[in-house]
Write a protein that holds these residues in place. Sequence first.
Motif, short mmCIF file in Angstrom:
data_model
loop_
_atom_site.label_atom_id
_atom_site.label_comp_id
_atom_site.label_asym_id
_atom_site.label_seq_id
_atom_site.Cartn_x
_atom_site.Cartn_y
_atom_site.Cartn_z
N GLY A 51 7.69 -22.17 39.90
CA GLY A 51 7.65 -22.76 38.38
C GLY A 51 8.44 -21.82 37.48
O GLY A 51 8.59 -20.00 37.86
N ASP A 57 6.44 -26.45 35.77
CA ASP A 57 5.44 -25.45 36.66
C ASP A 57 6.51 -25.90 37.84
O ASP A 57 7.49 -26.88 38.62
CB ASP A 57 4.27 -26.94 37.15
CG ASP A 57 3.70 -26.74 35.71
OD1 ASP A 57 3.44 -25.79 35.09
OD2 ASP A 57 2.76 -27.54 35.83
N ALA A 61 1.10 -24.17 43.14
CA ALA A 61 0.25 -23.17 42.14
C ALA A 61 -0.73 -22.94 42.71
O ALA A 61 -0.77 -21.93 43.88
CB ALA A 61 -0.25 -24.19 41.31
N GLU A 62 -1.61 -21.63 41.80
CA GLU A 62 -2.45 -21.06 41.62
C GLU A 62 -3.59 -21.53 42.73
O GLU A 62 -4.04 -20.61 44.21
CB GLU A 62 -3.65 -20.70 40.98
CG GLU A 62 -4.30 -18.61 41.19
CD GLU A 62 -4.92 -18.41 40.02
OE1 GLU A 62 -5.76 -18.07 40.31
OE2 GLU A 62 -4.13 -18.82 38.14
N ASP A 63 -3.84 -22.51 43.23
CA ASP A 63 -4.75 -23.28 43.73
C ASP A 63 -4.98 -23.85 45.07
O ASP A 63 -5.71 -24.93 45.89
CB ASP A 63 -6.18 -24.34 42.70
CG ASP A 63 -5.61 -25.18 41.96
OD1 ASP A 63 -3.97 -24.84 42.11
OD2 ASP A 63 -5.86 -26.16 41.92
N THR A 64 -3.09 -23.80 45.08
CA THR A 64 -2.01 -24.46 45.98
C THR A 64 -3.08 -23.86 47.51
O THR A 64 -3.04 -22.51 47.21
CB THR A 64 -1.26 -24.43 45.54
OG1 THR A 64 -0.71 -25.34 45.22
CG2 THR A 64 -0.38 -25.32 47.44
N HIS A 82 0.73 -14.73 47.82
CA HIS A 82 -0.54 -15.90 47.31
C HIS A 82 -1.90 -15.51 48.31
O HIS A 82 -1.49 -15.02 48.57
CB HIS A 82 0.31 -17.07 47.43
CG HIS A 82 -0.43 -18.73 47.28
ND1 HIS A 82 -0.41 -19.50 45.96
CD2 HIS A 82 -1.46 -19.39 48.05
CE1 HIS A 82 -1.35 -20.36 45.89
NE2 HIS A 82 -1.96 -19.92 47.30
#
Length: 139
Positions: A51, A57, A61-64, A82
């Motif tokens: 993003g 975005d 994402a951070e929680d992916t 990551h």
Amino acid sequence: VLDMDYEVVYDTYVKPDNEITNYLTKYSGVTPEHMANCTTRLADVQNVLLGQEDGPDGLIAEDTILLGHSLDNDMHALKIVHHRVIDTAILYPHPAGPPMKSALRFLANRYLKKSIQGFISNRPTVVVTDDKGNVPVGH
């Protein structure tokens, strides 16, 4: 990039900053024809995946949770860090131990009894698919 339903959500070639001197087509499957009209740069891919600060975005994402094989190479090339990664190169270590890594074709053959990354007349072919022609997540 595949989603949870094995659907391709992002697939692109990336034009490197330096001239390509060897495509390693036997291993990469990439040919000069693939790259002839490529204009996508590393920053473009980073924006799609992560993003933009004041934009949409990204896909990650951070929680992916990222699942793949030897993802450290991809993350290094993408200049991305990551913290939620499942890497089959780590989960299934090489019999000789570090720093060696088992090839994905070896793991697919050993654990799934599948032949992948085969070559017919110097043309790479990937044959691990489900009944819909999709590559299962993690393979």
